[in-house]
Write a protein that holds these residues in place. Structure first.
Motif, PDB file in Angstrom:
ATOM      1  N   ARG A 192       0.819  -1.220   0.000  1.00 49.70           N
ATOM      2  CA  ARG A 192       0.000   0.000   0.000  1.00 49.70           C
ATOM      3  C   ARG A 192       0.850   1.266   0.000  1.00 49.70           C
ATOM      4  NH1 ARG A 192      -2.151  -0.975   4.301  1.00 49.70           N
ATOM      5  NH2 ARG A 192      -1.110   0.469   5.728  1.00 49.70           N
ATOM      6  N   LEU A 193       1.895   1.287   0.805  1.00 50.22           N
ATOM      7  CA  LEU A 193       2.677   2.511   0.983  1.00 50.22           C
ATOM      8  C   LEU A 193       3.866   2.614   0.036  1.00 50.22           C
ATOM      9  CD1 LEU A 193       2.707   2.676   4.886  1.00 50.22           C
ATOM     10  CD2 LEU A 193       1.266   3.981   3.311  1.00 50.22           C
ATOM     11  N   GLU A 194       4.471   1.483  -0.284  1.00 51.06           N
ATOM     12  CA  GLU A 194       5.684   1.499  -1.109  1.00 51.06           C
ATOM     13  C   GLU A 194       5.427   1.063  -2.550  1.00 51.06           C
ATOM     14  OE1 GLU A 194       8.525   2.492   0.139  1.00 51.06           O
ATOM     15  OE2 GLU A 194       8.391   2.269   2.307  1.00 51.06           O
ATOM     16  N   GLY A 195       4.250   0.479  -2.799  1.00 51.47           N
ATOM     17  CA  GLY A 195       3.966  -0.041  -4.135  1.00 51.47           C
ATOM     18  C   GLY A 195       4.918  -1.153  -4.525  1.00 51.47           C
ATOM     19  N   ALA A 196       5.295  -1.964  -3.538  1.00 46.04           N
ATOM     20  CA  ALA A 196       6.265  -3.036  -3.789  1.00 46.04           C
ATOM     21  C   ALA A 196       5.843  -4.272  -3.016  1.00 46.04           C
ATOM     22  CB  ALA A 196       7.662  -2.595  -3.356  1.00 46.04           C
ATOM     23  N   SER A 197       6.310  -5.413  -3.476  1.00 47.16           N
ATOM     24  CA  SER A 197       6.075  -6.648  -2.738  1.00 47.16           C
ATOM     25  C   SER A 197       7.161  -6.811  -1.683  1.00 47.16           C
ATOM     26  CB  SER A 197       6.068  -7.850  -3.690  1.00 47.16           C
ATOM     27  OG  SER A 197       7.295  -7.934  -4.396  1.00 47.16           O
ATOM     28  N   LEU A 198       6.864  -7.586  -0.658  1.00 53.68           N
ATOM     29  CA  LEU A 198       7.793  -7.784   0.452  1.00 53.68           C
ATOM     30  C   LEU A 198       8.276  -9.216   0.490  1.00 53.68           C
ATOM     31  CD1 LEU A 198       9.175  -6.973   3.155  1.00 53.68           C
ATOM     32  CD2 LEU A 198       7.029  -7.613   4.292  1.00 53.68           C
ATOM     33  N   GLU A 199       9.596  -9.385   0.554  1.00 51.34           N
ATOM     34  CA  GLU A 199      10.178 -10.694   0.829  1.00 51.34           C
ATOM     35  C   GLU A 199      10.755 -10.629   2.236  1.00 51.34           C
ATOM     36  OE1 GLU A 199      12.902 -13.461  -1.753  1.00 51.34           O
ATOM     37  OE2 GLU A 199      14.184 -12.203  -0.468  1.00 51.34           O
ATOM     38  N   LEU A 200      10.149 -11.364   3.142  1.00 52.39           N
ATOM     39  CA  LEU A 200      10.548 -11.365   4.546  1.00 52.39           C
ATOM     40  C   LEU A 200      11.360 -12.625   4.837  1.00 52.39           C
ATOM     41  CD1 LEU A 200      10.275  -9.849   7.230  1.00 52.39           C
ATOM     42  CD2 LEU A 200       8.116 -11.066   7.613  1.00 52.39           C
ATOM     43  N   THR A 201      12.561 -12.434   5.371  1.00 50.90           N
ATOM     44  CA  THR A 201      13.464 -13.555   5.640  1.00 50.90           C
ATOM     45  C   THR A 201      13.826 -13.602   7.113  1.00 50.90           C
ATOM     46  OG1 THR A 201      14.427 -13.439   3.423  1.00 50.90           O
ATOM     47  CG2 THR A 201      15.702 -14.593   5.101  1.00 50.90           C
ATOM     48  N   ALA A 202      13.677 -14.779   7.711  1.00 51.08           N
ATOM     49  CA  ALA A 202      14.128 -15.011   9.085  1.00 51.08           C
ATOM     50  C   ALA A 202      15.472 -15.726   9.032  1.00 51.08           C
ATOM     51  CB  ALA A 202      13.118 -15.853   9.846  1.00 51.08           C
ATOM     52  N   VAL A 253      12.983 -18.921   5.493  1.00 54.15           N
ATOM     53  CA  VAL A 253      13.809 -19.229   6.653  1.00 54.15           C
ATOM     54  C   VAL A 253      15.164 -19.729   6.178  1.00 54.15           C
ATOM     55  CG1 VAL A 253      14.027 -20.573   8.777  1.00 54.15           C
ATOM     56  CG2 VAL A 253      11.765 -19.809   8.018  1.00 54.15           C
ATOM     57  N   LEU A 254      16.219 -18.991   6.564  1.00 50.97           N
ATOM     58  CA  LEU A 254      17.587 -19.357   6.233  1.00 50.97           C
ATOM     59  C   LEU A 254      18.404 -19.431   7.520  1.00 50.97           C
ATOM     60  CD1 LEU A 254      18.191 -16.977   3.179  1.00 50.97           C
ATOM     61  CD2 LEU A 254      17.471 -19.367   3.111  1.00 50.97           C
ATOM     62  N   THR A 255      19.549 -20.095   7.462  1.00 44.89           N
ATOM     63  CA  THR A 255      20.424 -20.156   8.632  1.00 44.89           C
ATOM     64  C   THR A 255      21.606 -19.210   8.425  1.00 44.89           C
ATOM     65  OG1 THR A 255      21.887 -21.923   7.838  1.00 44.89           O
ATOM     66  CG2 THR A 255      19.803 -22.592   8.873  1.00 44.89           C
ATOM     67  N   VAL A 256      22.375 -19.020   9.492  1.00 41.85           N
ATOM     68  CA  VAL A 256      23.527 -18.106   9.417  1.00 41.85           C
ATOM     69  C   VAL A 256      24.538 -18.562   8.372  1.00 41.85           C
ATOM     70  CG1 VAL A 256      23.327 -17.216  11.761  1.00 41.85           C
ATOM     71  CG2 VAL A 256      24.568 -19.339  11.370  1.00 41.85           C
ATOM     72  N   SER A 257      24.563 -19.858   8.054  1.00 36.83           N
ATOM     73  CA  SER A 257      25.492 -20.340   7.035  1.00 36.83           C
ATOM     74  C   SER A 257      25.121 -19.844   5.642  1.00 36.83           C
ATOM     75  CB  SER A 257      25.545 -21.874   7.042  1.00 36.83           C
ATOM     76  OG  SER A 257      24.260 -22.422   6.809  1.00 36.83           O
ATOM     77  N   ASP A 258      23.902 -19.354   5.472  1.00 36.69           N
ATOM     78  CA  ASP A 258      23.469 -18.810   4.173  1.00 36.69           C
ATOM     79  C   ASP A 258      23.775 -17.323   4.040  1.00 36.69           C
ATOM     80  OD1 ASP A 258      22.144 -21.210   3.182  1.00 36.69           O
ATOM     81  OD2 ASP A 258      20.641 -20.845   4.736  1.00 36.69           O
ATOM     82  N   LEU A 259      24.262 -16.693   5.104  1.00 38.49           N
ATOM     83  CA  LEU A 259      24.371 -15.235   5.113  1.00 38.49           C
ATOM     84  C   LEU A 259      25.374 -14.695   4.103  1.00 38.49           C
ATOM     85  CD1 LEU A 259      24.017 -14.347   8.889  1.00 38.49           C
ATOM     86  CD2 LEU A 259      22.584 -13.539   7.012  1.00 38.49           C
ATOM     87  N   GLU A 260      26.468 -15.395   3.882  1.00 40.17           N
ATOM     88  CA  GLU A 260      27.442 -14.902   2.899  1.00 40.17           C
ATOM     89  C   GLU A 260      26.794 -14.800   1.521  1.00 40.17           C
ATOM     90  OE1 GLU A 260      31.877 -15.952   1.032  1.00 40.17           O
ATOM     91  OE2 GLU A 260      30.953 -17.272   2.538  1.00 40.17           O
ATOM     92  N   ARG A 261      26.028 -15.817   1.142  1.00 36.80           N
ATOM     93  CA  ARG A 261      25.336 -15.780  -0.146  1.00 36.80           C
ATOM     94  C   ARG A 261      24.294 -14.660  -0.186  1.00 36.80           C
ATOM     95  NH1 ARG A 261      20.618 -18.123  -1.219  1.00 36.80           N
ATOM     96  NH2 ARG A 261      20.760 -19.472   0.622  1.00 36.80           N
ATOM     97  N   VAL A 262      23.562 -14.483   0.907  1.00 33.34           N
ATOM     98  CA  VAL A 262      22.551 -13.417   0.982  1.00 33.34           C
ATOM     99  C   VAL A 262      23.205 -12.046   0.834  1.00 33.34           C
ATOM    100  CG1 VAL A 262      20.923 -12.270   2.535  1.00 33.34           C
ATOM    101  CG2 VAL A 262      20.938 -14.759   2.371  1.00 33.34           C
ATOM    102  N   ALA A 263      24.346 -11.858   1.512  1.00 35.52           N
ATOM    103  CA  ALA A 263      25.045 -10.573   1.452  1.00 35.52           C
ATOM    104  C   ALA A 263      25.582 -10.296   0.051  1.00 35.52           C
ATOM    105  CB  ALA A 263      26.181 -10.549   2.467  1.00 35.52           C
ATOM    106  N   GLN A 264      26.083 -11.322  -0.616  1.00 30.78           N
ATOM    107  CA  GLN A 264      26.594 -11.134  -1.975  1.00 30.78           C
ATOM    108  C   GLN A 264      25.456 -10.821  -2.944  1.00 30.78           C
ATOM    109  OE1 GLN A 264      29.754 -10.782  -2.927  1.00 30.78           O
ATOM    110  NE2 GLN A 264      30.226 -10.973  -0.726  1.00 30.78           N
ATOM    111  N   THR A 265      24.288 -11.420  -2.711  1.00 29.45           N
ATOM    112  CA  THR A 265      23.116 -11.081  -3.528  1.00 29.45           C
ATOM    113  C   THR A 265      22.759  -9.610  -3.347  1.00 29.45           C
ATOM    114  OG1 THR A 265      22.231 -13.334  -3.428  1.00 29.45           O
ATOM    115  CG2 THR A 265      20.682 -11.565  -3.934  1.00 29.45           C
ATOM    116  N   ALA A 266      22.782  -9.146  -2.087  1.00 31.60           N
ATOM    117  CA  ALA A 266      22.500  -7.732  -1.817  1.00 31.60           C
ATOM    118  C   ALA A 266      23.508  -6.844  -2.523  1.00 31.60           C
ATOM    119  CB  ALA A 266      22.512  -7.481  -0.322  1.00 31.60           C
ATOM    120  N   ARG A 267      24.763  -7.250  -2.510  1.00 35.73           N
ATOM    121  CA  ARG A 267      25.809  -6.465  -3.168  1.00 35.73           C
ATOM    122  C   ARG A 267      25.526  -6.327  -4.666  1.00 35.73           C
ATOM    123  NH1 ARG A 267      31.013  -4.815  -2.301  1.00 35.73           N
ATOM    124  NH2 ARG A 267      32.360  -4.773  -4.119  1.00 35.73           N
ATOM    125  N   ARG A 268      25.122  -7.424  -5.304  1.00 39.69           N
ATOM    126  CA  ARG A 268      24.818  -7.357  -6.740  1.00 39.69           C
ATOM    127  C   ARG A 268      23.592  -6.508  -7.004  1.00 39.69           C
ATOM    128  NH1 ARG A 268      25.895 -12.862  -6.310  1.00 39.69           N
ATOM    129  NH2 ARG A 268      23.665 -13.328  -6.384  1.00 39.69           N
TER     130      ARG A 268
END
Length: 287
Positions: A226-236, A268-283
């Motif tokens: 409603r406010l951002e006009g975007a979909s949300l991907e929520l990750t734990a 739901v991801l574990t801390v071992s996935d964080l390096e991949r998540v961070a590199q995705t954010a970087r790209r």
């Protein structure tokens, strides 16, 4: 002759260093007692306010010793707030001090400026942090556990990928759900038509956090759309499921937490996935 050469070399060395000034950031939980812990450094080249840098500690054990109830997440957020204001050109420390006072009721204070000579700002910042902020004596390092450990690892991976400063932190759910909602999401960013948010959840501890996130997820998605006009991907981000002999109940609680969140379309991801998540954010942030 040797003495003259020594003096000459010393003068050359001094001439090659830049004049700087620094301020210590102190945490003062009780202004009456005036007990404090140095938690950070503001450093700048003399006469160049735009060169100011800020760094807070990553080890909050000394703060917790002084104040067991200290809101370290808020202190970390304050570092980000100060850095962002400096980037926006607020090089006068008065507005920065006002933010500290308004947010933490005078619990953060700046010392008077002190002079120093530096080869460069990065090296000097490291030196000042070692001298005034970090503990130099040998001590027992208590391993971080639970949500604090997960949140710290998440931040470290995003920092390593150089995206932490580009992310939103402590995102108030109330702006998307309703006034009074106390939930705050650890961090997030928007690469394009989607907003990615990340929350540290410990499934070995209290499962209430997982249930709260699951309960809030639909309202968050609706509000973001409603406010951002975007979909949300929520990750734990959770700890890995450890080998647990004769701990069937603990394993069942862990799986309950995962299934509760996944039912609400929370990734739901574990801390071992964080390096991949961070590199995705970087790209996605074009770094």
């Amino acid at each position: 002759m040797a003495l003259e050469l020594h003096r000459s070399d010393w003068r050359v060395l001094l001439a090659s260093r830049m004049e700087c000034e620094f301020f210590l950031v102190r945490y003062v939980p009780d202004t009456v007692k005036n007990e404090f812990v140095n938690i950070g450094v503001l450093l700048r080249e003399a006469g160049r306010a735009e060169s100011t840098r800020v760094r807070f500690t990553r080890d909050w054990s000394r703060v917790r010793c002084l104040d067991p109830d200290a809101d370290t997440a808020m202190l970390e957020a304050m570092e980000t707030e100060i850095a962002e204001r400096l980037k926006l050109g607020e090089h006068d420390f008065k507005p920065v001090l006002q933010v500290m006072e308004d947010t933490l009721s005078n619990s953060l204070q700046l010392t008077e400026p002190r002079g120093c000579l530096a080869e460069n700002l990065s090296a000097e910042m490291e030196q000042l942090m070692r001298m005034y902020v970090e503990t130099v004596r040998e001590r027992v390092i208590r391993p971080r556990t639970g949500r604090a450990a997960i949140a710290a690892t998440m931040r470290e991976e995003f920092e390593r990928a150089n995206v932490w400063d580009l992310m939103r932190k402590r995102i108030s759910a109330s702006q998307y759900t309703r006034v009074g909602d106390p939930l705050k999401i650890d961090c997030g960013y928007r690469p394009n038509g989607i907003i990615r948010m990340f929350q540290a959840i410990s499934l070995e501890g209290d499962l209430e956090a997982a249930k709260v996130l699951a309960f809030s997820s639909s309202g968050l998605r609706e509000g973001v759309q409603r406010l951002e006009g975007a979909s949300l991907e929520l990750t734990a981000i959770v700890e890995p499921l450890r080998e647990m002999e004769d701990e069937t109940a603990a394993v069942e609680r862990y799986r309950f937490g995962v299934e509760t969140m996944e039912r609400e379309s929370i990734r739901v991801l574990t801390v071992s996935d964080l390096e991949r998540v961070a590199q995705t954010a970087r790209r996605e942030l074009n770094l």
